[in-house]
Design a protein around this motif. Structure first.
Motif, mmCIF file in Angstrom:
data_model
loop_
_atom_site.group_PDB
_atom_site.id
_atom_site.type_symbol
_atom_site.label_atom_id
_atom_site.label_comp_id
_atom_site.label_asym_id
_atom_site.label_seq_id
_atom_site.Cartn_x
_atom_site.Cartn_y
_atom_site.Cartn_z
ATOM 1 N N GLY A 91 -4.795 -5.817 -4.620
ATOM 2 C CA GLY A 91 -3.809 -5.155 -5.463
ATOM 3 C C GLY A 91 -2.563 -4.820 -4.657
ATOM 4 O O GLY A 91 -2.562 -4.848 -3.427
ATOM 5 N N ASP A 92 -1.488 -4.529 -5.364
ATOM 6 C CA ASP A 92 -0.225 -4.155 -4.730
ATOM 7 C C ASP A 92 -0.170 -2.636 -4.656
ATOM 8 O O ASP A 92 -0.036 -1.962 -5.675
ATOM 9 C CB ASP A 92 0.964 -4.694 -5.534
ATOM 10 C CG ASP A 92 2.306 -4.361 -4.903
ATOM 11 O OD1 ASP A 92 2.369 -4.216 -3.666
ATOM 12 O OD2 ASP A 92 3.297 -4.254 -5.647
ATOM 13 N N VAL A 93 -0.322 -2.113 -3.475
ATOM 14 C CA VAL A 93 -0.274 -0.665 -3.274
ATOM 15 C C VAL A 93 1.168 -0.311 -2.921
ATOM 16 O O VAL A 93 1.721 -0.840 -1.955
ATOM 17 C CB VAL A 93 -1.244 -0.230 -2.143
ATOM 18 C CG1 VAL A 93 -1.170 1.274 -1.925
ATOM 19 C CG2 VAL A 93 -2.667 -0.675 -2.458
ATOM 20 N N ILE A 94 1.774 0.572 -3.706
ATOM 21 C CA ILE A 94 3.166 0.933 -3.448
ATOM 22 C C ILE A 94 3.289 1.634 -2.095
ATOM 23 O O ILE A 94 2.361 2.312 -1.652
ATOM 24 C CB ILE A 94 3.772 1.771 -4.592
ATOM 25 C CG1 ILE A 94 3.008 3.073 -4.786
ATOM 26 C CG2 ILE A 94 3.837 0.961 -5.883
ATOM 27 C CD1 ILE A 94 3.669 4.029 -5.762
ATOM 28 N N LYS A 95 4.415 1.414 -1.432
ATOM 29 C CA LYS A 95 4.616 1.865 -0.055
ATOM 30 C C LYS A 95 4.284 3.342 0.183
ATOM 31 O O LYS A 95 3.588 3.658 1.147
ATOM 32 C CB LYS A 95 6.056 1.553 0.377
ATOM 33 C CG LYS A 95 6.313 1.741 1.842
ATOM 34 C CD LYS A 95 5.583 0.744 2.667
ATOM 35 C CE LYS A 95 6.176 0.633 4.045
ATOM 36 N NZ LYS A 95 5.560 -0.426 4.822
ATOM 37 N N PRO A 96 4.752 4.278 -0.659
ATOM 38 C CA PRO A 96 4.414 5.685 -0.376
ATOM 39 C C PRO A 96 2.903 5.934 -0.344
ATOM 40 O O PRO A 96 2.408 6.656 0.523
ATOM 41 C CB PRO A 96 5.067 6.446 -1.531
ATOM 42 C CG PRO A 96 6.143 5.548 -2.030
ATOM 43 C CD PRO A 96 5.646 4.149 -1.820
ATOM 44 N N LEU A 97 2.178 5.317 -1.267
ATOM 45 C CA LEU A 97 0.722 5.484 -1.288
ATOM 46 C C LEU A 97 0.076 4.762 -0.110
ATOM 47 O O LEU A 97 -0.844 5.289 0.527
ATOM 48 C CB LEU A 97 0.138 4.979 -2.612
ATOM 49 C CG LEU A 97 -1.376 5.080 -2.757
ATOM 50 C CD1 LEU A 97 -1.864 6.510 -2.583
ATOM 51 C CD2 LEU A 97 -1.808 4.508 -4.105
#
Length: 188
Positions: A91-97
């Motif tokens: 999955g694509d985990v957004i940078k802040p997370l």
């Protein structure tokens, strides 16, 4: 497909096992090159929205990958196509997370990157050089989706329409992957 290797993710997901689109058994603890397929990468990345889905229109990780590929010089094109391939499985985990969960997520992502790059015969160290173009693509995308700046991205889509007229993003991306890596694909 060998039915012995096909499981429903719900049955053994607590053991780090799941199925890919093509029915391959994916072992998240011990990934291997045999688990990886171009079709799974293409399907996964075309179905995942960038920016955690927090944009007006769907824009896939595959489209982002194609933009990075377009921006890169020739010697980095293969690495550009694979730079987010692990996300097809993770999955694509957004940078802040991603920064918050890096200690547990990072090692898993690194395992998948290593296996994917190994399978397709691409030097993993090229990711460092691709990063510049990845950031450039992010800036272009952010300007487009947040501020409506169409300058480069509209040219990019014109270029892609010329190359793959009448194809869906999934077809375009899969064709591009196959053009670069089909000689390394076994059973996929």
């Amino acid at each position: 497909m060998n039915e012995d290797h096909y499981i429903q993710p719900i049955q053994q997901s607590d053991q780090g096992l799941a199925n890919s689109f093509t029915g391959r058994l994916i072992d998240y603890i011990n990934p291997t090159p045999a688990m990886i397929s171009l079709q799974d990468i293409s399907t996964g990345l075309t179905n995942i929205c960038r920016f955690g889905g927090q944009i007006k229109d769907f824009y896939s990780v595959a489209e982002h990958t194609m933009l990075v590929w377009h921006l890169c010089p020739d010697h980095l094109k293969q690495a550009a196509l694979l730079h987010d391939a692990a996300e097809a499985y993770l999955g694509d985990v957004i940078k802040p997370l991603k920064m918050l969960i890096q200690d547990c997520y990072g090692p898993i992502e690194e395992k998948f990157e290593k296996v994917i790059f190994q399978k397709f015969g691409v030097d993993l160290n090229l990711l460092t050089e691709v990063k510049h173009y990845d950031i450039q693509a992010l800036e272009i995308e952010n300007n487009y989706f947040r501020f409506g700046n169409l300058d480069f991205i509209s040219k990019f889509y014109d270029i892609n329409e010329e190359l793959y007229f009448g194809k869906t993003i999934k077809e375009k991306f899969y064709m591009l992957l196959r053009s670069e890596f089909s000689h390394r694909e076994i059973g996929g």
